[in-house]
Design a protein around this motif. Structure first.
Motif, short mmCIF file in Angstrom:
data_model
loop_
_atom_site.label_atom_id
_atom_site.label_comp_id
_atom_site.label_asym_id
_atom_site.label_seq_id
_atom_site.Cartn_x
_atom_site.Cartn_y
_atom_site.Cartn_z
N ALA A 55 61.85 -38.65 45.13
CA ALA A 55 61.52 -40.04 45.49
C ALA A 55 61.28 -40.80 44.19
O ALA A 55 60.48 -40.38 43.36
CB ALA A 55 60.29 -40.08 46.37
N ILE A 56 61.97 -41.90 44.03
CA ILE A 56 61.87 -42.70 42.81
C ILE A 56 61.40 -44.11 43.18
O ILE A 56 61.94 -44.73 44.10
CB ILE A 56 63.23 -42.78 42.09
N SER A 57 60.38 -44.59 42.49
CA SER A 57 59.89 -45.94 42.73
C SER A 57 59.65 -46.65 41.41
O SER A 57 59.29 -46.02 40.41
CB SER A 57 58.59 -45.91 43.55
N VAL A 58 59.89 -47.97 41.42
CA VAL A 58 59.68 -48.80 40.24
C VAL A 58 58.67 -49.88 40.62
O VAL A 58 58.91 -50.64 41.56
CB VAL A 58 61.00 -49.45 39.77
N LEU A 59 57.55 -49.93 39.93
CA LEU A 59 56.47 -50.84 40.26
C LEU A 59 56.96 -52.29 40.31
O LEU A 59 57.66 -52.76 39.41
CB LEU A 59 55.35 -50.70 39.23
N ASN A 61 59.19 -53.56 42.05
CA ASN A 61 60.64 -53.68 42.27
C ASN A 61 61.04 -52.77 43.43
O ASN A 61 61.75 -51.77 43.25
CB ASN A 61 61.41 -53.30 41.00
N LYS A 62 60.57 -53.11 44.62
CA LYS A 62 60.78 -52.26 45.78
C LYS A 62 62.26 -52.07 46.10
O LYS A 62 62.64 -51.06 46.70
CB LYS A 62 60.05 -52.83 47.00
N GLU A 63 63.08 -53.03 45.72
CA GLU A 63 64.51 -52.89 46.00
C GLU A 63 65.14 -51.73 45.22
O GLU A 63 66.25 -51.29 45.52
CB GLU A 63 65.25 -54.20 45.67
N LEU A 64 64.42 -51.25 44.22
CA LEU A 64 64.93 -50.13 43.41
C LEU A 64 64.39 -48.77 43.88
O LEU A 64 64.82 -47.74 43.39
CB LEU A 64 64.58 -50.34 41.93
N ASP A 65 63.44 -48.82 44.83
CA ASP A 65 62.88 -47.56 45.33
C ASP A 65 63.94 -46.80 46.12
O ASP A 65 64.73 -47.39 46.87
CB ASP A 65 61.67 -47.83 46.24
#
Length: 292
Positions: A55-59, A61-65
């Motif tokens: 699981a990858i998430s970018v603070l 920037n939910k569209e990049l999760d």
């Protein structure tokens, strides 16, 4: 004179107090350094492999999760970045790599990578363990740890025949030394897709075959006092087609094969007559099909 003696005593006390304080400080420093050392018993950080799920998430920037699976080539597909190599990296290494890649497209990216599923670090167990099958781990494990995770050994396991298979190689592990003598030099670290085989010894089991509900092997032990009738009960009893009166016991003695007839019909009719046959390791109990 008395004043001089007093000063000498005072100086000694002062020096002793100072030395004690230095020793105490030294002890604290040593203890602090020792506690800060890495624990050699802790496993290395898990290395990502094929079929693992991340699981990858970018603070902010939910569209990049995203949640991705590592493909057979070791790559993952990440929004905005495309294919990124993940196999062979640890989670922290992949996190740093993604932050570097995102930095070219996102201002001050804060990336979090979480290992959702471990599917690449698999250890296979066959034979006399409590939970044979596939075992997965988030970090490398030793042989002893893996045996514990598999529930330990079952009765009838023959340690002298046990081995670890790695690819086409059979690793030189002495299970007897490891488990009975505590020789930790035999406690090797397992690698993904290793297979641990704990076989039965034909001389440590009893075979029940033919018209019984669950034909197979029973681990032999003197404490159980196995008899022919007890063995049949242990495998679920006879089927409706069993020829109980024509059963037999095959036994190897002094290099010769003996066939001992057993009439279970008579034995069950008169269980107190003392006709039940005590079993020995390696015995084969055969229950034929009824003629009628």
């Amino acid at each position: 004179m008395l004043v001089g003696m007093y000063r000498q005593v005072a100086n000694k006390v002062t020096r002793m107090t100072f030395c004690s304080r230095v020793a105490w400080v030294g002890l604290v420093v040593v203890a602090t350094v020792t506690l800060g050392l890495p624990n050699p018993l802790l496993g290395k950080e898990y290395v990502i492999g094929t079929a693992d799920v991340l699981a990858i998430s970018v603070l902010d920037n939910k569209e990049l999760d995203t949640v991705v699976s590592v493909n057979p080539g070791g790559k993952i597909t990440v929004p905005l970045l495309g294919d990124v190599q993940a196999g062979g990296l640890t989670v922290s290494e992949l996190t740093q790599q993604l932050m570097k890649n995102f930095a070219e497209k996102v201002k001050s990216p804060q990336v979090t990578v979480t290992l959702r599923e471990v599917n690449s670090y698999r250890i296979y167990f066959l034979g006399r363990v409590t939970r044979p099958g596939v075992l997965t781990s988030r970090s490398e494990v030793t042989l002893l740890q893996a045996l514990s995770m598999a529930g330990g050994l079952q009765e009838g396991a023959d340690l002298s025949l046990a081995y670890v298979a790695r690819g086409r190689d059979r690793l030189p592990v002495d299970f007897v030394k490891l488990l009975r003598s505590g020789d930790l030099s035999q406690n090797l670290t397992l690698e993904p897709d290793d297979t641990v085989v704990i076989p039965d010894n034909p001389q440590n089991v009893i075979f029940v075959t033919g018209e019984v509900k669950q034909p197979g092997m029973l681990p032999f032990s003197q404490e159980r006092g196995w008899t022919a009738l007890k063995a049949v009960v242990a495998v679920g009893g006879f089927t409706q087609f069993a020829g109980k009166g024509r059963s037999s016991l095959i036994r190897e003695e002094a290099g010769k094969r003996l066939i001992i007839p057993i009439d279970f019909t008579d034995l069950m009719r008169n269980p107190e007559a003392g006709k039940d046959v005590p079993l020995k390791p390696g015995d084969i109990l055969v229950i034929p099909q009824s003629l009628f």
